[in-house]
Structure formats: C-alpha cells, structure tokens
Motif scaffolding. Sequence first.
Motif, PDB file in Angstrom:
ATOM      1  N   LYS A 164     -14.973 -17.033 -49.917  1.00 49.70           N
ATOM      2  CA  LYS A 164     -15.102 -17.200 -48.460  1.00 49.70           C
ATOM      3  C   LYS A 164     -16.353 -18.009 -48.119  1.00 49.70           C
ATOM      4  O   LYS A 164     -16.318 -18.891 -47.264  1.00 49.70           O
ATOM      5  CB  LYS A 164     -15.182 -15.832 -47.766  1.00 49.70           C
ATOM      6  CG  LYS A 164     -13.866 -15.162 -47.550  1.00 49.70           C
ATOM      7  CD  LYS A 164     -14.068 -13.873 -46.769  1.00 49.70           C
ATOM      8  CE  LYS A 164     -12.765 -13.179 -46.497  1.00 49.70           C
ATOM      9  NZ  LYS A 164     -12.960 -11.907 -45.792  1.00 49.70           N
ATOM     10  N   ALA A 165     -17.467 -17.687 -48.783  1.00 49.44           N
ATOM     11  CA  ALA A 165     -18.730 -18.402 -48.513  1.00 49.44           C
ATOM     12  C   ALA A 165     -18.587 -19.873 -48.867  1.00 49.44           C
ATOM     13  O   ALA A 165     -19.061 -20.748 -48.128  1.00 49.44           O
ATOM     14  CB  ALA A 165     -19.872 -17.768 -49.299  1.00 49.44           C
ATOM     15  N   ALA A 166     -17.919 -20.176 -49.975  1.00 46.43           N
ATOM     16  CA  ALA A 166     -17.716 -21.567 -50.387  1.00 46.43           C
ATOM     17  C   ALA A 166     -16.841 -22.297 -49.367  1.00 46.43           C
ATOM     18  O   ALA A 166     -17.108 -23.450 -49.016  1.00 46.43           O
ATOM     19  CB  ALA A 166     -17.083 -21.622 -51.779  1.00 46.43           C
ATOM     20  N   LYS A 167     -15.810 -21.620 -48.873  1.00 55.89           N
ATOM     21  CA  LYS A 167     -14.918 -22.225 -47.877  1.00 55.89           C
ATOM     22  C   LYS A 167     -15.680 -22.520 -46.587  1.00 55.89           C
ATOM     23  O   LYS A 167     -15.533 -23.582 -46.008  1.00 55.89           O
ATOM     24  CB  LYS A 167     -13.732 -21.299 -47.625  1.00 55.89           C
ATOM     25  CG  LYS A 167     -12.670 -21.914 -46.754  1.00 55.89           C
ATOM     26  CD  LYS A 167     -11.456 -21.023 -46.613  1.00 55.89           C
ATOM     27  CE  LYS A 167     -10.420 -21.694 -45.733  1.00 55.89           C
ATOM     28  NZ  LYS A 167      -9.233 -20.859 -45.552  1.00 55.89           N
ATOM     29  N   ARG A 168     -16.519 -21.552 -46.149  1.00 56.19           N
ATOM     30  CA  ARG A 168     -17.322 -21.774 -44.942  1.00 56.19           C
ATOM     31  C   ARG A 168     -18.267 -22.953 -45.138  1.00 56.19           C
ATOM     32  O   ARG A 168     -18.460 -23.761 -44.236  1.00 56.19           O
ATOM     33  CB  ARG A 168     -18.132 -20.517 -44.609  1.00 56.19           C
ATOM     34  CG  ARG A 168     -17.354 -19.447 -43.892  1.00 56.19           C
ATOM     35  CD  ARG A 168     -18.261 -18.392 -43.264  1.00 56.19           C
ATOM     36  NE  ARG A 168     -19.175 -17.781 -44.219  1.00 56.19           N
ATOM     37  CZ  ARG A 168     -18.912 -16.711 -44.959  1.00 56.19           C
ATOM     38  NH1 ARG A 168     -17.748 -16.109 -44.872  1.00 56.19           N
ATOM     39  NH2 ARG A 168     -19.817 -16.229 -45.784  1.00 56.19           N
ATOM     40  N   GLY A 169     -18.845 -23.072 -46.335  1.00 60.96           N
ATOM     41  CA  GLY A 169     -19.746 -24.183 -46.646  1.00 60.96           C
ATOM     42  C   GLY A 169     -19.033 -25.514 -46.583  1.00 60.96           C
ATOM     43  O   GLY A 169     -19.581 -26.512 -46.103  1.00 60.96           O
ATOM     44  N   GLN A 170     -17.775 -25.579 -47.067  1.00 58.67           N
ATOM     45  CA  GLN A 170     -16.991 -26.815 -47.038  1.00 58.67           C
ATOM     46  C   GLN A 170     -16.615 -27.180 -45.608  1.00 58.67           C
ATOM     47  O   GLN A 170     -16.630 -28.340 -45.233  1.00 58.67           O
ATOM     48  CB  GLN A 170     -15.726 -26.667 -47.879  1.00 58.67           C
ATOM     49  CG  GLN A 170     -15.983 -26.650 -49.370  1.00 58.67           C
ATOM     50  CD  GLN A 170     -14.738 -26.305 -50.171  1.00 58.67           C
ATOM     51  OE1 GLN A 170     -13.722 -25.870 -49.633  1.00 58.67           O
ATOM     52  NE2 GLN A 170     -14.811 -26.505 -51.471  1.00 58.67           N
ATOM     53  N   GLU A 171     -16.279 -26.177 -44.807  1.00 61.71           N
ATOM     54  CA  GLU A 171     -15.887 -26.432 -43.415  1.00 61.71           C
ATOM     55  C   GLU A 171     -17.076 -26.940 -42.605  1.00 61.71           C
ATOM     56  O   GLU A 171     -16.907 -27.751 -41.693  1.00 61.71           O
ATOM     57  CB  GLU A 171     -15.314 -25.154 -42.779  1.00 61.71           C
ATOM     58  CG  GLU A 171     -13.956 -24.788 -43.331  1.00 61.71           C
ATOM     59  CD  GLU A 171     -13.488 -23.387 -42.903  1.00 61.71           C
ATOM     60  OE1 GLU A 171     -14.254 -22.661 -42.238  1.00 61.71           O
ATOM     61  OE2 GLU A 171     -12.351 -23.034 -43.254  1.00 61.71           O
ATOM     62  N   ALA A 172     -18.275 -26.469 -42.946  1.00 57.98           N
ATOM     63  CA  ALA A 172     -19.492 -26.875 -42.217  1.00 57.98           C
ATOM     64  C   ALA A 172     -19.921 -28.296 -42.605  1.00 57.98           C
ATOM     65  O   ALA A 172     -20.636 -28.941 -41.863  1.00 57.98           O
ATOM     66  CB  ALA A 172     -20.619 -25.882 -42.487  1.00 57.98           C
TER      67      ALA A 172
END
Length: 173
Positions: A164-172
């Motif tokens: 989830k943290a990696a996905k949020r980082g990619q979206e940002a």
Amino acid sequence: MTIRPLVILPDARLRVTSEPVGTITGEVRKLASDMLETMYDAPGVGLAAIQIGEPTRIVTVDTSKDKEARNPLVLLDPEIVWASEETRSYEEGCLSIPEYYAEVVRPDRVRVRFRTLDGEVVEQEADGLLATCLQHEIDHLNGVLFIDHISKLKRDRVLKKFAKAAKRGQEAA
C-alpha cells in the motif's frame, strides 16, 4: 565512498538470489566501501549488497555500539557451515523493511566461511547479536527476508502494508 539508496519492500529485487563475487576487483572494493557508508548512515548493523540493488554475495556487518570503536566486517561469498541446535529469540528489524520489528528464532551460534577483501578464506564463529546479524544478512543473499521467519498472518500484514505504501508513493509521483 557513496551512500546508496536502499531497496525497500515490496521491491522484487529483495527476492533475488545473489551471484558469487568472483574476482576481487576495484569495483568490488568500492561496492563494499559504499555498503559500509550506507549501513552506517542508515543506521544499521548489517547490509547485504542486494539491499542497494546489487545482486552480489557481499555482506557488511558492524555490531559495535560505539561510533568511535567501529569494527566493520566485510564478507564475500559468505556461507553458514555450522549452526548450533540451541536457538535464541531476537527482535529483528531490516533497513529494507523500515520501522518494522519482530521476534525471530534462529540458531544461537554459527560458523561462517567467507573471503575477505584480500582474498583470504576465513571461518569465524559467532554468537548472540553477531550470529543473528550474519544469519539475517546471508538470508538476504538467498532472497529470504526476516519476515519469512514469522507467522504467515504477521508476514501477510507487513507485505500488505508495504505494498500500500509503495502504491501511494507511485500515485504521488
């Protein structure tokens, strides 16, 4: 010496089996130097080359507590050649799994065979924190993480959290 970026879970490189070092070159020495600098900066007590994206069988370790009394150990192509039947539980963490810690049971003592940067083949026995650290870092060389030694339920939670943290980082980005 260069501080290198750390490879963070869920990066698939953490599951790669690292390749033997081969000939000890200036590049190998530079990588070991960068690893020590990165490990001290993090700060950590151990680092495998794969944790900075290099799939090479190199480990750096320093379990000394005092910055003034550093005792760095560089192991090329390390392998555990003996492990005690007695075990020890230790709360482990990992620079590639930041801010997560869990109790892991491992052999209390190990004997490790490795090459030094001078090409000398050495066998060293270790116990306590050093034994735990060596086992943890050698696991990295084989694509094994310390969370593989905890319950499936806890491991799944950690993997989900970091995904989830990696996905949020990619979206940002």
